[in-house]
Write a protein that holds these residues in place. Structure first.
Motif, short mmCIF file in Angstrom:
data_model
loop_
_atom_site.label_atom_id
_atom_site.label_comp_id
_atom_site.label_asym_id
_atom_site.label_seq_id
_atom_site.Cartn_x
_atom_site.Cartn_y
_atom_site.Cartn_z
N ALA A 1 39.64 -20.12 -25.23
CA ALA A 1 39.43 -19.93 -26.55
C ALA A 1 38.89 -18.70 -27.20
CB ALA A 1 38.25 -21.10 -26.99
N ALA A 2 37.93 -18.00 -26.40
CA ALA A 2 37.49 -16.67 -26.85
C ALA A 2 38.44 -15.72 -26.78
CB ALA A 2 36.14 -16.50 -25.72
N LEU A 3 39.36 -15.54 -25.85
CA LEU A 3 40.42 -14.71 -26.00
C LEU A 3 41.18 -14.62 -27.04
CD1 LEU A 3 41.12 -15.04 -22.06
CD2 LEU A 3 40.10 -12.97 -23.47
N VAL A 4 41.64 -16.11 -27.58
CA VAL A 4 42.25 -16.31 -28.51
C VAL A 4 41.48 -16.07 -29.89
CG1 VAL A 4 43.05 -18.08 -30.16
CG2 VAL A 4 43.48 -18.28 -27.56
N ILE A 5 40.27 -16.05 -30.13
CA ILE A 5 39.34 -15.68 -31.03
C ILE A 5 39.30 -14.16 -31.34
CG2 ILE A 5 36.99 -15.52 -31.95
CD1 ILE A 5 36.84 -18.42 -30.89
N PHE B 1 41.48 -18.80 -44.04
CA PHE B 1 41.97 -19.59 -43.10
C PHE B 1 41.53 -19.32 -41.61
CE2 PHE B 1 45.18 -20.16 -39.76
CZ PHE B 1 45.24 -21.59 -39.67
N PRO B 2 41.34 -17.95 -41.25
CA PRO B 2 40.65 -17.67 -40.06
C PRO B 2 39.32 -18.10 -39.69
CG PRO B 2 41.83 -15.72 -40.95
CD PRO B 2 41.90 -16.97 -41.92
N PHE B 3 38.47 -18.03 -40.70
CA PHE B 3 37.12 -18.48 -40.69
C PHE B 3 37.17 -20.06 -40.42
CE2 PHE B 3 36.16 -14.63 -42.41
CZ PHE B 3 35.18 -14.14 -41.69
N LEU B 4 38.13 -20.94 -41.47
CA LEU B 4 37.81 -22.36 -41.15
C LEU B 4 38.62 -22.70 -39.95
CD1 LEU B 4 39.23 -23.35 -44.78
CD2 LEU B 4 36.79 -23.41 -43.92
N PHE B 5 39.66 -21.94 -39.47
CA PHE B 5 40.14 -22.26 -38.39
C PHE B 5 39.23 -22.25 -37.04
CE2 PHE B 5 41.96 -20.78 -34.28
CZ PHE B 5 42.99 -21.85 -33.82
N PHE C 1 27.71 -20.88 -26.64
CA PHE C 1 28.22 -21.14 -27.57
C PHE C 1 27.58 -20.22 -28.89
CE2 PHE C 1 30.62 -24.63 -26.04
CZ PHE C 1 31.51 -24.75 -26.88
N PHE C 2 26.42 -19.69 -28.99
CA PHE C 2 25.75 -19.02 -29.75
C PHE C 2 26.29 -17.44 -29.57
CE2 PHE C 2 22.24 -15.78 -30.43
CZ PHE C 2 22.27 -15.96 -32.14
N ALA C 3 26.37 -17.10 -28.57
CA ALA C 3 26.97 -15.85 -28.08
C ALA C 3 28.51 -15.54 -28.63
CB ALA C 3 26.86 -15.45 -26.52
N PHE D 1 32.48 -13.92 -32.72
CA PHE D 1 33.40 -14.36 -33.54
C PHE D 1 32.78 -13.75 -35.06
CE2 PHE D 1 33.97 -17.53 -36.99
CZ PHE D 1 35.32 -17.34 -37.16
N VAL D 2 31.70 -14.10 -35.48
CA VAL D 2 31.11 -13.53 -36.95
C VAL D 2 31.23 -12.07 -37.31
CG1 VAL D 2 29.28 -13.48 -38.44
CG2 VAL D 2 29.96 -15.54 -37.34
N ILE D 3 30.62 -11.32 -36.22
CA ILE D 3 30.53 -9.86 -36.08
C ILE D 3 32.09 -9.37 -36.34
CG2 ILE D 3 29.76 -7.64 -34.98
CD1 ILE D 3 27.57 -9.32 -34.01
#
Length: 247
Positions: free
Chosen positions: A127-131, A174-178, A204-206, A211-213
């Motif tokens: 999931a991290a690689l996808v993000i 959409f990217p943020f909601l996804f 998950f915090f990391a 993701f946010v940054i």
């Protein structure tokens, strides 16, 4: 044939160059990003002491991040001088592109270190690689969109500007909601697979911070790139050193 960008097409970028992203303002940004990057590098070196991080790739990536941090430190110190910031502002804005892009992805290293150290399920890494890939796509897309808005005249005086919520929410909402939906599903699944709640929270915090940054920088980067383009193409986008009177 594409419309050639003229100086009046970039009026709003010029106002940004003279105010929020003036050379001295950019220098302040350099210090903030340097402190954040130094914390990331410090955490990464400390994490390498874990016996679960035996893979040499983590040592190599952390050392690479340290070398980039040294380069960042030298540039930050150089541009701490207001005189140098204004004199070499064309190079400064290129350094801004480097620092901001580095900032957008470097938080993923602490995430992957935590992921491996806490022995989290493999689907979290996937999931991290996808993000991360999605963030790079958003950056590329927003750059093309930014130049497209310039050619359409949206950055002229009293026009819509680079960012318009009414027309951009479908592109970037959409990217943020996804991402948020993905986080919710991942957290629920991980909670059943990982009994240690603290470990789940750290991982998950990391990932959420990464993701946010990354996505925030992806939205801001077109403005930085247009600023660099404008400074090299039009002389009026490079303000002179202010004459500050003493007393």
């Amino acid at each position: 044939m594409k419309k050639q960008i003229k100086e009046e097409d970039l009026y709003q970028i010029k106002m940004t160059a003279l105010n929020r992203l003036s050379p001295d303002g950019i220098s302040v940004f350099f210090w903030g990003t340097f402190i954040f990057s130094a914390v990331i590098v410090g955490f990464s070196f400390q994490a390498l002491s874990s016996p679960y991080l035996a893979n040499g790739i983590w040592q190599g990536l952390t050392e690479l991040l340290f070398i980039l941090l040294v380069i960042q430190a030298l540039g930050t110190l150089f541009y701490s001088s207001e005189k140098r910031a204004f004199k070499f502002q064309k190079v400064q804005v290129l350094f801004l592109l480097f620092v901001s892009f580095k900032l957008s992805i470097e938080m993923y290293l602490p995430f992957f270190l935590l992921y491996e150290d806490r022995m989290a399920p493999s689907y979290i890494q996937t999931a991290a690689l996808v993000i991360m890939a999605g963030g790079l796509f958003v950056l590329i897309f927003s750059v093309f969109r930014g130049f497209s808005r310039v050619r359409k005249g949206y950055l002229k005086r009293n026009e819509k500007g680079l960012y318009s919520f009414s027309t951009s929410k479908n592109y970037f909402g959409f990217p943020f909601l996804f991402g948020l939906s993905l986080f919710g599903g991942l957290f629920a699944k991980a909670a059943s697979d990982m009994p240690d709640v603290l470990s789940i929270g750290e991982v998950f915090f990391a990932l959420f911070l990464s993701f946010v940054i990354q996505y925030a920088i992806a939205l801001a980067w077109p403005e930085f790139l247009l600023l660099a383009y404008s400074k090299y193409k039009f002389k009026s986008f490079s303000p002179s050193l202010p004459n500050r009177k003493k007393g």
